[in-house]
Design a protein around this motif. Structure first.
Motif, PDB file in Angstrom:
ATOM      1  N   CYS A  63      41.761  35.559  32.492  1.00 29.06           N
ATOM      2  CA  CYS A  63      41.667  36.655  33.471  1.00 29.06           C
ATOM      3  C   CYS A  63      42.816  36.671  34.479  1.00 29.06           C
ATOM      4  CB  CYS A  63      40.318  36.623  34.174  1.00 29.06           C
ATOM      5  SG  CYS A  63      40.081  35.191  35.242  1.00 29.06           S
ATOM      6  N   HIS A  64      43.877  35.888  34.248  1.00 23.10           N
ATOM      7  CA  HIS A  64      45.026  35.942  35.180  1.00 23.10           C
ATOM      8  C   HIS A  64      46.273  35.476  34.425  1.00 23.10           C
ATOM      9  CE1 HIS A  64      46.678  34.896  39.481  1.00 23.10           C
ATOM     10  NE2 HIS A  64      47.692  34.914  38.621  1.00 23.10           N
ATOM     11  N   THR A  65      47.119  36.418  34.020  1.00 15.75           N
ATOM     12  CA  THR A  65      48.397  36.048  33.404  1.00 15.75           C
ATOM     13  C   THR A  65      49.500  36.990  33.893  1.00 15.75           C
ATOM     14  OG1 THR A  65      48.765  37.428  31.418  1.00 15.75           O
ATOM     15  CG2 THR A  65      47.088  35.700  31.228  1.00 15.75           C
ATOM     16  N   HIS A  66      50.726  36.490  33.785  1.00 15.50           N
ATOM     17  CA  HIS A  66      51.923  37.297  34.046  1.00 15.50           C
ATOM     18  C   HIS A  66      52.741  37.254  32.745  1.00 15.50           C
ATOM     19  CE1 HIS A  66      51.576  36.648  38.623  1.00 15.50           C
ATOM     20  NE2 HIS A  66      50.796  35.698  38.146  1.00 15.50           N
ATOM     21  N   LEU A  67      52.122  37.613  31.646  1.00 18.45           N
ATOM     22  CA  LEU A  67      52.692  37.325  30.332  1.00 18.45           C
ATOM     23  C   LEU A  67      53.956  38.122  29.977  1.00 18.45           C
ATOM     24  CD1 LEU A  67      50.907  36.456  27.196  1.00 18.45           C
ATOM     25  CD2 LEU A  67      51.826  38.756  27.117  1.00 18.45           C
TER      26      LEU A  67
ATOM     27  N   ILE B  21      46.937  41.128  32.173  1.00 26.00           N
ATOM     28  CA  ILE B  21      48.396  41.008  32.278  1.00 26.00           C
ATOM     29  C   ILE B  21      48.844  41.772  33.528  1.00 26.00           C
ATOM     30  CG2 ILE B  21      50.636  41.541  31.248  1.00 26.00           C
ATOM     31  CD1 ILE B  21      49.404  41.321  28.501  1.00 26.00           C
ATOM     32  N   LYS B  22      49.623  41.104  34.368  1.00 28.65           N
ATOM     33  CA  LYS B  22      50.076  41.714  35.613  1.00 28.65           C
ATOM     34  C   LYS B  22      51.513  42.248  35.465  1.00 28.65           C
ATOM     35  CE  LYS B  22      47.552  38.135  38.108  1.00 28.65           C
ATOM     36  NZ  LYS B  22      46.347  38.864  38.488  1.00 28.65           N
ATOM     37  N   SER B  23      51.794  43.310  36.211  1.00 28.80           N
ATOM     38  CA  SER B  23      53.187  43.677  36.429  1.00 28.80           C
ATOM     39  C   SER B  23      53.690  42.756  37.545  1.00 28.80           C
ATOM     40  CB  SER B  23      53.288  45.148  36.842  1.00 28.80           C
ATOM     41  OG  SER B  23      52.782  45.320  38.153  1.00 28.80           O
TER      42      SER B  23
ATOM     43  N   GLY C  41      43.422  39.465  44.632  1.00 25.42           N
ATOM     44  CA  GLY C  41      44.548  38.910  45.378  1.00 25.42           C
ATOM     45  C   GLY C  41      44.920  37.489  44.989  1.00 25.42           C
ATOM     46  N   HIS C  42      46.259  37.231  45.025  1.00 28.20           N
ATOM     47  CA  HIS C  42      46.765  35.856  45.015  1.00 28.20           C
ATOM     48  C   HIS C  42      46.633  35.386  46.462  1.00 28.20           C
ATOM     49  CE1 HIS C  42      48.766  37.039  41.269  1.00 28.20           C
ATOM     50  NE2 HIS C  42      49.155  35.792  41.082  1.00 28.20           N
ATOM     51  N   VAL C  43      45.685  34.551  46.751  1.00 29.48           N
ATOM     52  CA  VAL C  43      45.409  34.205  48.159  1.00 29.48           C
ATOM     53  C   VAL C  43      45.200  32.703  48.342  1.00 29.48           C
ATOM     54  CG1 VAL C  43      44.400  36.438  48.792  1.00 29.48           C
ATOM     55  CG2 VAL C  43      42.950  34.678  47.769  1.00 29.48           C
TER      56      VAL C  43
ATOM     57  N   ASP D 155      42.376  34.558  43.738  1.00 26.20           N
ATOM     58  CA  ASP D 155      42.990  33.664  42.757  1.00 26.20           C
ATOM     59  C   ASP D 155      43.871  32.621  43.437  1.00 26.20           C
ATOM     60  OD1 ASP D 155      42.218  36.260  41.697  1.00 26.20           O
ATOM     61  OD2 ASP D 155      43.140  35.659  39.821  1.00 26.20           O
ATOM     62  N   HIS D 156      43.843  31.421  42.921  1.00 29.95           N
ATOM     63  CA  HIS D 156      44.503  30.202  43.444  1.00 29.95           C
ATOM     64  C   HIS D 156      43.544  29.453  44.383  1.00 29.95           C
ATOM     65  CE1 HIS D 156      48.515  30.494  41.761  1.00 29.95           C
ATOM     66  NE2 HIS D 156      48.564  31.749  42.117  1.00 29.95           N
ATOM     67  N   ILE D 157      43.449  29.922  45.635  1.00 28.80           N
ATOM     68  CA  ILE D 157      42.458  29.494  46.652  1.00 28.80           C
ATOM     69  C   ILE D 157      42.372  27.998  46.961  1.00 28.80           C
ATOM     70  CG2 ILE D 157      40.998  31.540  46.398  1.00 28.80           C
ATOM     71  CD1 ILE D 157      39.044  29.781  44.753  1.00 28.80           C
TER      72      ILE D 157
ATOM     73  N   SER E 170      45.023  30.850  32.903  1.00 26.87           N
ATOM     74  CA  SER E 170      46.286  30.137  32.638  1.00 26.87           C
ATOM     75  C   SER E 170      47.348  30.416  33.698  1.00 26.87           C
ATOM     76  CB  SER E 170      46.833  30.537  31.262  1.00 26.87           C
ATOM     77  OG  SER E 170      47.317  31.868  31.300  1.00 26.87           O
ATOM     78  N   ASP E 171      47.289  31.619  34.337  1.00 27.85           N
ATOM     79  CA  ASP E 171      48.362  32.043  35.260  1.00 27.85           C
ATOM     80  C   ASP E 171      49.719  32.007  34.555  1.00 27.85           C
ATOM     81  OD1 ASP E 171      49.571  32.929  37.582  1.00 27.85           O
ATOM     82  OD2 ASP E 171      49.570  30.993  38.589  1.00 27.85           O
ATOM     83  N   PHE E 172      49.714  32.159  33.257  1.00 27.37           N
ATOM     84  CA  PHE E 172      50.957  32.044  32.480  1.00 27.37           C
ATOM     85  C   PHE E 172      52.077  32.854  33.147  1.00 27.37           C
ATOM     86  CE2 PHE E 172      52.879  32.949  28.025  1.00 27.37           C
ATOM     87  CZ  PHE E 172      53.965  32.146  28.342  1.00 27.37           C
TER      88      PHE E 172
HETATM   89 FE    FE Z   1      49.603  34.475  39.326  1.00 27.25          FE
END
Ligand code: FE
Ligand code: NIG
Length: 419
Positions: free
Chosen positions: A74-78, A143-145, A244-246, A267-269, A319-321
């Motif tokens: 549920c969190h990638t920058h692929l 997948i994030k922009s 959010g990346h927080v 996310d992260h936290i 993964s936060d890939f």
């Molecule tokens: Fe990230």
């Protein structure tokens, strides 16, 4: 009484089902002696063995193997251009992150590389990364922009994400992360860049149906609380869900902001405190743990897992890939790291890549569980119990991968859809 059936139904039998349906007494929602009935793209029923007369139906005997829902990252920058391997090598040799940033490193190095790639080239390199995730059992991913940072380049990244979903048997949830960092052309005017996102990038790409939610890097080295709030207010006007990346490197209250906006995930936290957790617990916001970034950045402070448990905030693992802080195309590795580094139980890690990851992507009624009405996205593992998948890394344990009812990968025959 025999359950109702249709001639096209497929029966998966002789499996150990880890349904991931939440049931305090039954870890992993394990069902032994049940059959999985698939009709078209969905699970029609999970029934005691023999409850459906299989005469004339396709029956697949999996010989006692484990079946789980497909993994959800549920969190990638692929989708990105280039890599930052050289930067990492320099960091290992003692060059500080600040020095590297001054030399043009960090997120903006990937922005430059991503802007240079054509959509076709970006697709070709992203495909290779996606194949790694698909082949280890991922059936849904976000997948994030956020490496384009102008209208055309953000659109290019999101189009690549869309095309990946069209070409491969995988469900993709795209996210707009234009507020990842301030691009060089706005270096001294981050507020003007936030205006550009709110007034142009977000509404235009939303209109084109290119993303499902809006993300921000809300951090002392990212965007402030006030800038993040402006972004969220603009998203709210278009009724776009936020995340959010927080609290990755400090606590500036990003989680409370996301909670106040009823966001999908924080996310992260690592630096999240009790007040933030209390705020989250009033919403259905998911706490997404990213142990790959924690490991790669050699962080010391772990997320407040005990407090998250106490407040019953659902935890996901992803993964936060990405090329800068988590260059790992493996969700199984992230599960293992979440257990070893953050102290999650194996059952929590599994909930984190199935049921809770589905919730973070607003897919909790259709994804992440083996139950009637859910998509038939599941994995037959060369394993007997869920812990095996988290324990033994480096060997692909997928026996069969099923996406929307169709076998998309079969290790026995090496046939089926791509890849
Ligand atoms: Fe990230
Ligand atoms: O999720 N925290 C910000 N964004 C990414 C890292 C991006 C990069 O360094 O390229 C993350 O860790």
């Amino acid at each position: 009484m025999a359950a109702e059936r249709e001639a096209s139904d497929v029966i998966w039998r002789n499996a150990r089902l880890a349904t991931m349906v939440e049931n305090g007494k039954n870890p992993y929602g394990i069902l032994d002696g049940y059959d999985l009935i698939v009709r078209g793209e969905k699970i029609q029923a999970v029934v005691p063995r023999g409850a459906v007369d299989d005469k004339g139906l396709t029956a697949i005997d999996v010989a006692g193997r484990l079946i789980t829902p497909g993994l959800i990252d549920c969190h990638t920058h692929l989708v990105f251009g280039g890599n930052r391997a050289n930067e990492w090598e320099q960091r290992l040799n003692g060059v500080s992150y600040a020095e590297l940033s001054q030399q043009g490193g960090g997120i903006n190095a990937t922005v430059r590389a991503t802007r240079l790639e054509s959509e076709q080239q970006l697709l070709a390199i992203s495909e290779q990364r996606l194949k790694a995730l698909i082949s280890e059992g991922v059936t849904t991913l976000e997948i994030k922009s956020g490496y384009g940072l102008d209208l055309a380049s953000e659109e290019k990244q999101l189009r690549v994400a869309q095309r990946l979903g069209e070409r491969y048997p995988v469900d993709i949830s795209p996210t707009l992360l234009s507020a990842h960092t301030t691009p060089p052309e706005y270096r001294d005017n981050p507020d003007t860049y936030i205006d550009l996102i709110c007034q142009t990038i977000m509404p235009q790409l939303w209109e084109k149906g290119l993303f499902e939610s809006v993300d921000v890097f809300c951090e002392s080295v990212g965007f402030s609380l006030a800038q993040s709030e402006r972004l969220f207010n603009a998203a709210a006007r278009l009724q776009i869900p936020v995340r959010g990346h927080v609290e990755q490197m400090s606590n500036i209250g990003g989680s409370e902001l996301v909670a106040r906006h009823g966001g999908l995930s924080v996310d992260h936290i690592e630096y999240l405190d009790e007040a933030g957790i209390a705020a989250l617990s009033q919403q259905s916001t998911v706490a997404v743990l990213l142990p790959g970034a924690f490991y790669f950045l050699k962080e010391k402070r772990v997320p407040p897992v005990d407090l998250l448990r106490r407040y019953r905030v659902p935890m996901a693992v992803a993964s936060d890939f990405n090329p800068g802080t988590s260059p790992f195309a493996s969700l199984r590795l992230a599960m293992n790291m979440a257990c070893v580094q953050f102290g999650l139980t194996v059952e929590e890690a599994w909930a984190g890549v199935t049921r809770h990851a589905a919730q973070a992507l607003n897919r909790q009624n259709t994804h992440g569980q083996l139950a009637a009405g859910f998509y038939a996205d599941f994995i037959v593992w060369e394993a007997e119990q869920p812990v095996d998948i988290v324990y033994e890394l480096g060997r692909n344990l997928v026996s069969q991968r099923v996406f929307r009812g169709e076998v998309s990968h079969d290790s026995a025959t090496l046939t089926g859809g791509q890849p």
